[in-house]
Design a protein around this motif. Structure first.
Motif, PDB file in Angstrom:
ATOM      1  N   PHE A  78      44.369  48.927  50.549  1.00 43.40           N
ATOM      2  CA  PHE A  78      43.083  48.254  50.699  1.00 43.40           C
ATOM      3  C   PHE A  78      42.058  48.778  49.711  1.00 43.40           C
ATOM      4  CE2 PHE A  78      39.792  46.172  53.450  1.00 43.40           C
ATOM      5  CZ  PHE A  78      40.397  44.940  53.451  1.00 43.40           C
ATOM      6  N   TYR A  79      42.535  49.533  48.727  1.00 47.28           N
ATOM      7  CA  TYR A  79      41.690  49.965  47.613  1.00 47.28           C
ATOM      8  C   TYR A  79      42.215  49.310  46.350  1.00 47.28           C
ATOM      9  CZ  TYR A  79      39.802  53.563  50.692  1.00 47.28           C
ATOM     10  OH  TYR A  79      39.200  54.210  51.733  1.00 47.28           O
ATOM     11  N   SER A  80      41.318  49.013  45.447  1.00 49.11           N
ATOM     12  CA  SER A  80      41.729  48.337  44.226  1.00 49.11           C
ATOM     13  C   SER A  80      41.275  49.147  43.019  1.00 49.11           C
ATOM     14  CB  SER A  80      41.134  46.926  44.158  1.00 49.11           C
ATOM     15  OG  SER A  80      39.716  46.980  44.217  1.00 49.11           O
ATOM     16  N   ASP A  81      41.940  48.894  41.900  1.00 46.84           N
ATOM     17  CA  ASP A  81      41.564  49.535  40.645  1.00 46.84           C
ATOM     18  C   ASP A  81      40.270  48.884  40.151  1.00 46.84           C
ATOM     19  OD1 ASP A  81      41.302  50.502  38.064  1.00 46.84           O
ATOM     20  OD2 ASP A  81      43.457  50.532  37.722  1.00 46.84           O
ATOM     21  N   PHE A  82      39.162  49.628  40.252  1.00 49.37           N
ATOM     22  CA  PHE A  82      37.856  49.048  39.928  1.00 49.37           C
ATOM     23  C   PHE A  82      37.804  48.572  38.482  1.00 49.37           C
ATOM     24  CE2 PHE A  82      33.529  49.526  38.305  1.00 49.37           C
ATOM     25  CZ  PHE A  82      32.831  48.719  39.183  1.00 49.37           C
ATOM     26  N   GLY A  83      38.328  49.361  37.560  1.00 48.97           N
ATOM     27  CA  GLY A  83      38.284  48.976  36.160  1.00 48.97           C
ATOM     28  C   GLY A  83      39.073  47.715  35.883  1.00 48.97           C
ATOM     29  N   LEU A  84      40.210  47.555  36.575  1.00 52.93           N
ATOM     30  CA  LEU A  84      41.050  46.376  36.360  1.00 52.93           C
ATOM     31  C   LEU A  84      40.354  45.103  36.800  1.00 52.93           C
ATOM     32  CD1 LEU A  84      43.843  45.181  35.625  1.00 52.93           C
ATOM     33  CD2 LEU A  84      44.546  45.653  37.975  1.00 52.93           C
ATOM     34  N   PHE A  85      39.650  45.152  37.923  1.00 55.46           N
ATOM     35  CA  PHE A  85      39.050  43.932  38.477  1.00 55.46           C
ATOM     36  C   PHE A  85      37.587  43.735  38.072  1.00 55.46           C
ATOM     37  CE2 PHE A  85      42.574  44.817  41.334  1.00 55.46           C
ATOM     38  CZ  PHE A  85      43.147  43.568  41.455  1.00 55.46           C
ATOM     39  N   TYR A  86      36.985  44.733  37.463  1.00 57.93           N
ATOM     40  CA  TYR A  86      35.576  44.587  37.067  1.00 57.93           C
ATOM     41  C   TYR A  86      35.412  44.581  35.548  1.00 57.93           C
ATOM     42  CZ  TYR A  86      30.539  45.411  36.828  1.00 57.93           C
ATOM     43  OH  TYR A  86      29.198  45.303  36.554  1.00 57.93           O
ATOM     44  N   GLN A  87      36.045  45.529  34.863  1.00 56.13           N
ATOM     45  CA  GLN A  87      35.826  45.654  33.425  1.00 56.13           C
ATOM     46  C   GLN A  87      36.707  44.703  32.621  1.00 56.13           C
ATOM     47  OE1 GLN A  87      36.590  49.858  33.199  1.00 56.13           O
ATOM     48  NE2 GLN A  87      34.411  50.378  33.240  1.00 56.13           N
ATOM     49  N   VAL A  88      37.957  44.553  33.030  1.00 51.08           N
ATOM     50  CA  VAL A  88      38.856  43.683  32.260  1.00 51.08           C
ATOM     51  C   VAL A  88      38.382  42.225  32.283  1.00 51.08           C
ATOM     52  CG1 VAL A  88      41.210  42.792  32.096  1.00 51.08           C
ATOM     53  CG2 VAL A  88      40.827  45.220  32.531  1.00 51.08           C
ATOM     54  N   PRO A  89      37.977  41.648  33.433  1.00 49.30           N
ATOM     55  CA  PRO A  89      37.447  40.270  33.416  1.00 49.30           C
ATOM     56  C   PRO A  89      36.015  40.183  32.899  1.00 49.30           C
ATOM     57  CG  PRO A  89      38.337  40.863  35.581  1.00 49.30           C
ATOM     58  CD  PRO A  89      38.160  42.121  34.813  1.00 49.30           C
ATOM     59  N   LEU A  90      35.429  41.324  32.472  1.00 49.79           N
ATOM     60  CA  LEU A  90      34.062  41.372  31.930  1.00 49.79           C
ATOM     61  C   LEU A  90      33.019  40.914  32.945  1.00 49.79           C
ATOM     62  CD1 LEU A  90      34.647  40.054  28.288  1.00 49.79           C
ATOM     63  CD2 LEU A  90      34.727  42.399  29.149  1.00 49.79           C
ATOM     64  N   ASP A  91      33.302  41.127  34.230  1.00 47.79           N
ATOM     65  CA  ASP A  91      32.373  40.788  35.312  1.00 47.79           C
ATOM     66  C   ASP A  91      31.907  39.326  35.210  1.00 47.79           C
ATOM     67  OD1 ASP A  91      30.895  41.225  37.608  1.00 47.79           O
ATOM     68  OD2 ASP A  91      29.127  41.944  36.511  1.00 47.79           O
ATOM     69  N   SER A  92      32.832  38.448  34.900  1.00 47.31           N
ATOM     70  CA  SER A  92      32.510  37.034  34.765  1.00 47.31           C
ATOM     71  C   SER A  92      32.325  36.411  36.146  1.00 47.31           C
ATOM     72  CB  SER A  92      33.617  36.312  34.002  1.00 47.31           C
ATOM     73  OG  SER A  92      33.378  34.919  33.952  1.00 47.31           O
ATOM     74  N   GLY A  93      31.182  35.767  36.374  1.00 41.62           N
ATOM     75  CA  GLY A  93      30.903  35.159  37.669  1.00 41.62           C
ATOM     76  C   GLY A  93      31.843  34.026  38.010  1.00 41.62           C
ATOM     77  N   ALA A  94      32.362  33.335  37.002  1.00 43.35           N
ATOM     78  CA  ALA A  94      33.271  32.217  37.257  1.00 43.35           C
ATOM     79  C   ALA A  94      34.613  32.690  37.804  1.00 43.35           C
ATOM     80  CB  ALA A  94      33.484  31.416  35.971  1.00 43.35           C
ATOM     81  N   LEU A  95      34.904  33.984  37.675  1.00 47.81           N
ATOM     82  CA  LEU A  95      36.207  34.510  38.105  1.00 47.81           C
ATOM     83  C   LEU A  95      36.125  35.273  39.419  1.00 47.81           C
ATOM     84  CD1 LEU A  95      37.414  35.920  34.654  1.00 47.81           C
ATOM     85  CD2 LEU A  95      37.792  33.639  35.600  1.00 47.81           C
TER      86      LEU A  95
END
Length: 476
Positions: free
Chosen positions: A403-420
């Motif tokens: 129930f923990y996620s890799d923050f960098g994978l889900f925040y930095q890699v998609p560039l914090d795009s709101g559409a995603l």
């Protein structure tokens, strides 16, 4: 005759030595008992002195040019001072320190009822709780007297802190003299203290999830709102599937389930392939090259992904007739994120399985070859069964953080795009955005609490299943 006399002398000497040993043991035991009785009365006297010190100034402050003092009992019952200008509410840490003091007093007075080791443990634990809570209380003096000037600690608080430190040290020394604690235990004490301070004391912050934090009042004095923050977390626009809680739960669990399955599967396959490389040079080369992505920061990975998927300068779009705006198309990102995760983690997992494969007895493979087993049959009937415990252990460790996620994978890699957000928003990114973007500490704490509770339930359930299937490989 001479031989028989010598035997009698030896037997008599043995009896005399055993009698002396028993007598010395009884004297040592009685000496330890007398010392324990003396120490427990010293603990009781110091506990009574601390109780008396509660009637003395525990804190002092300056208001309108006058210096005022407040005793310890005021932090239990609360009260108003200076005509209602200064309000003191019951302090949680002060009450906890009283509970620790009560444990010291009970352990001292009821010492004959308990065993020595039990009594000293009760006294030591009570002294530790009182000392930690009193230190926290002393650090919060300035927050208690918000409208006053120059708040300080009274001599009553200082004396109680000193006496509790003496009780704690004396109880630890008593446990060491009784051979209950060893030198190694004292060597581990700093690490244990760090673990308690860094892991357990911050758990008191779970109360933020049930409050509406007002910075002007402080965290502890903020109004209690119950489950309102959780209602906002589970609120939805249309159906329950539109709620933030459902989206972050779905993404976190499904992504991690795929990560665990593919991570173990690919790790086993690569580990088996590396174990079959007979040349050590090639084996070291591939181990190093596969492990390199694990050492790359997720920020660098985000730039590498952007170099492939960028709208104008991306390598993939430069080869397509019709460029794709990847950072606005959610349907591609579940596959992109899974690929990136497997690429980064395959080296770590394969090294773990490779070390387990190397430890397998080679005679098993030789016997399988004699029986005419093919390479696939050797892997199926020898390698995989021997990797069972390693796979289960790695599975439990990864499920522990499902129930923990890799923050960098889900925040930095998609560039914090709101559409995603529908496919990249997980519990960790939701908590981060609630705290840093919305500046809502209460909602962020509610999300973290929800994450901790669900994660604990999942770990408990998975461990229960493993315990039913293979009791030896269960965590508890």
């Amino acid at each position: 005759m001479k031989i028989s006399k010598q035997k009698n002398n030896i037997v008599q000497a043995g009896k005399t030595a055993s009698a002396r040993g028993a007598a010395s043991g009884r004297s040592a035991t009685s000496g330890r008992g007398a010392a324990s009785a003396r120490v427990r009365w010293e603990f009781a006297v110091m506990a009574v002195i601390i109780i008396v010190m509660f009637l003395n100034p525990f804190a002092k402050y300056t208001y309108n040019g006058g210096v005022y003092t407040v005793n310890g009992l005021n932090f239990i019952s609360g009260g108003t001072f200076c005509g209602g200008k200064v309000v003191i509410e019951p302090d949680l840490f002060f009450i906890l320190s009283l509970i620790g003091l009560a444990a010291v007093l009970i352990g001292s007075l009821l010492f004959p009822v308990f065993k020595a080791r039990v009594g000293f443990r009760i006294i030591g634990l009570g002294a530790l709780v009182n000392l930690v809570c009193n230190i926290k209380f002393a650090m919060d003096i300035s927050n208690i007297f918000r409208r006053a000037k120059d708040p300080g600690i009274g001599y009553g608080c200082l004396v109680s802190l000193i006496l509790m430190a003496v009780i704690l040290i004396a109880s630890l020394y008593s446990l060491w003299s009784l051979k209950i604690l060893s030198t190694l235990d004292f060597m581990a004490l700093p690490g244990m203290m760090y673990f308690i301070i860094d892991r357990y004391i911050p758990m008191l912050g779970i109360t933020i999830a049930f409050k509406k934090v007002d910075y002007s009042l402080g965290v502890w004095d903020s109004p209690w709102v119950g489950l309102e923050n959780f209602k906002m977390l589970f609120s939805h626009r249309g159906s329950i599937f539109d709620s933030d809680a459902f989206i972050i739960t779905r993404n976190t669990l499904l992504y991690n389930a795929v990560f665990i399955f593919l991570g173990i599967l690919v790790g086993v396959l690569v580990g088996i392939c590396l174990s079959d490389l007979y040349k050590k040079t090639l084996q070291r080369f591939f181990q190093t090259s596969i492990l390199l992505p694990q050492l790359i920061s997720m920020v660098i990975v985000a730039y590498i992904v952007f170099a492939f998927l960028g709208n104008e300068t991306g390598m993939i779009n430069s080869m397509l007739d019709e460029p794709i705006n990847f950072y606005q198309e959610p349907k591609y990102w579940p596959f992109i994120l899974v690929f990136i995760y497997v690429w980064k983690q395959v080296g770590y997992n394969s090294i773990i399985f490779l070390s387990a494969i190397v430890g397998i007895d080679q005679q098993l493979y030789e016997a399988a070859k004699v029986d005419g087993a093919s390479k696939w049959q050797q892997i199926r009937f020898v390698t995989l069964p021997m990797l069972k415990s390693t796979i289960i252990t790695l599975l439990l460790l990864q499920v522990g953080r499902i129930f923990y996620s890799d923050f960098g994978l889900f925040y930095q890699v998609p560039l914090d795009s709101g559409a995603l957000y529908d496919v990249t928003n997980t519990v960790d990114t939701y908590v981060y955005r609630s705290l840093m973007v919305l500046n809502n500490v209460s909602i962020a704490s509610a999300g973290s609490t929800y994450q901790a509770i669900v994660g604990f339930v999942l770990v408990f359930c998975v461990n229960l299943v493993v315990r039913k299937m293979d009791r030896e490989n269960a965590l508890f």
